[in-house]
Enzyme design. Structure first.
Site, PDB file in Angstrom:
ATOM      1  CB  THR A  36       0.222   3.044  -4.747  1.00 52.73           C
ATOM      2  OG1 THR A  36       0.690   1.707  -5.017  1.00 52.73           O
ATOM      3  CG2 THR A  36       0.346   3.891  -6.010  1.00 52.73           C
ATOM      4  N   GLY A  37      -0.085   2.770  -1.626  1.00 52.25           N
ATOM      5  CA  GLY A  37      -0.147   1.980  -0.404  1.00 52.25           C
ATOM      6  C   GLY A  37       0.919   2.415   0.582  1.00 52.25           C
ATOM      7  CB  ALA A  38       2.678   5.636   0.800  1.00 57.99           C
ATOM      8  CB  SER A  40      -0.200   0.051   5.759  1.00 55.66           C
ATOM      9  OG  SER A  40      -0.237  -1.166   6.476  1.00 55.66           O
ATOM     10  N   GLY A  41       2.816  -1.061   6.141  1.00 56.53           N
ATOM     11  CA  GLY A  41       3.668  -2.156   5.708  1.00 56.53           C
ATOM     12  C   GLY A  41       4.819  -1.755   4.816  1.00 56.53           C
ATOM     13  CB  ILE A  42       6.009  -3.261   1.618  1.00 51.75           C
ATOM     14  CG1 ILE A  42       6.288  -4.683   2.118  1.00 51.75           C
ATOM     15  CG2 ILE A  42       7.011  -2.888   0.519  1.00 51.75           C
ATOM     16  CD1 ILE A  42       6.065  -5.757   1.080  1.00 51.75           C
ATOM     17  N   GLY A  43       4.895  -0.317   1.901  1.00 54.30           N
ATOM     18  CA  GLY A  43       4.810   1.033   1.361  1.00 54.30           C
ATOM     19  C   GLY A  43       5.269   2.086   2.344  1.00 54.30           C
ATOM     20  CE1 TYR A 180      -2.207 -10.010  -1.951  1.00 47.17           C
ATOM     21  CE2 TYR A 180      -1.051 -12.114  -2.031  1.00 47.17           C
ATOM     22  CZ  TYR A 180      -1.032 -10.735  -1.887  1.00 47.17           C
ATOM     23  OH  TYR A 180       0.164 -10.088  -1.687  1.00 47.17           O
TER      24      TYR A 180
END
Length: 356
Positions: A36-38, A40-43, A180
């Site tokens: 998930t969150g694929a 951007s960034g780490i994903g 957060y």
């Protein structure tokens, strides 16, 4: 009590008392991996890295254009990938990710709960509506993902990996990002709790919590800001997203309880546990000036809190000590080697002391 009852009870007792067999997870190249969150960034880095290693990737995010671009990129390189447009804050969307993975590939072997969003601002300034939205993504999203993954792993009867991406702020609170941090604290607590329950019931699921330090991603640009200046990792040690991606894919193959990305993350967790008041003071001194850049903040409505942010960027606009890797994360992959090095250094130190 009959003889059959006695035998059954004895078998159950032996099962409860027997040591838990170490899970044997598949190699990444043989896996179907949900991320998930694929976009951007780490994903994004994890999705690309998993595909390069031969995994079939199921990419999920809210930005459909970015998802399509990612899948096209992966396929052009000869790898397999599909996407699911989904908001992880909605349980029905998360269930659809699982259903799509199963209908497309027949299964999934690793589920990575990575999607996250933040709000920068003083705790008393942030609206409760914005707070709830952060929890929808950062806490409830992983909860929904955990339930979907465990249900699948349990029903198919084979081992699987559940990987939750937490934060150094899930181990230690901070100023400016109180919402957060609170959501990540909740995620850390959820991860530990579900791990113990699954282990007690001997369910074949490896549960790993990733503890990233400050990572160079667009996460700050996507955040909603109540600040005058733009949120950013600034004047601090910053690790590349590849370090987190490597740890995630290592945990997909090797059962690990925790993986810290950067000695920074481990040090803050330990310092906070051992010297809480000192850590309070340090955080108060450091975190106000190191969480924003020297430029005006974007308008709140341009954040990715309630709608998809821009995609296909793995790096952010952070400034500081940009590391090329996390040596700490690399050494924790091989604890025996780390222990041997520590023992060797201790022996050298003792020998030096004796010669004085």
């Amino acid at each position: 009590m009959t003889t059959d009852d006695t035998v059954t009870n004895t078998e159950q007792l032996e099962k409860q008392q027997s040591p838990k067999k170490k899970l044997k997870l598949k190699k990444v190249k043989d896996q179907v991996i949900v991320i998930t969150g694929a976009t951007s960034g780490i994903g994004l880095v994890t999705a690309r890295m998993a595909a390069e290693k031969g995994a079939k990737v199921v990419a999920a995010a809210r930005n459909e254009d970015a998802l399509q671009e990612l899948v096209d990129e992966v396929k052009k390189k000869g790898h397999e990938a599909i996407y699911v447009k989904a908001d992880v804050g909605k349980e029905e969307d998360v269930n659809r990710i699982a259903e799509t993975a199963i209908s497309s590939f027949g299964r999934f072997d690793t589920w990575v709960n990575n999607a996250a969003v933040s709000v920068f601002g003083h705790a008393m300034d942030v609206t409760t509506e914005d707070m709830k939205r952060v929890f929808d993504t950062n806490f409830w999203g992983p909860v929904y993902g955990t339930r979907a993954a465990v249900k699948h792993f349990t029903s198919r009867g084979g081992p699987g990996a559940l990987i939750n991406v937490g934060s150094l702020f899930g181990d230690r609170g901070t100023v400016i990002q109180s919402t957060y941090a609170s959501a990540k604290f909740a995620l850390h607590g959820w991860t530990e709790s579900i791990r113990m329950e699954l282990e007690k019931e001997q369910v074949p699921v490896s549960v790993t919590l990733i503890h990233p330090g400050r990572i160079d991603t667009p996460y700050n640009e996507h955040a909603r800001s109540y600040l005058d200046k733009q949120p950013a990792h600034y004047r601090s040690m910053i690790y590349p997203p590849e370090a987190a991606a490597e740890a995630i894919l290592f945990a997909a193959e090797h059962p690990k309880r925790d993986m810290y990305i950067g000695s920074q993350a481990k040090a803050i967790a330990m310092l906070g546990a051992l010297f809480p008041r000192l850590t309070d003071r340090l955080m108060e001194k450091i975190m106000y000036y190191s969480q924003h850049a020297e430029r005006p903040s974007k308008p709140r409505e341009k954040s990715a809190l309630y709608h998809a942010g821009y995609g296909m960027h793995d790096r952010g606009t952070n400034k500081g000590w940009l590391r090329s890797r996390s040596y700490y994360a690399k050494t924790t992959k091989r604890p025996a080697v780390t222990a041997a090095v520590a023992v060797g250094l201790a022996c050298v130190w003792a020998a030096v002391k004796r010669t004085k």
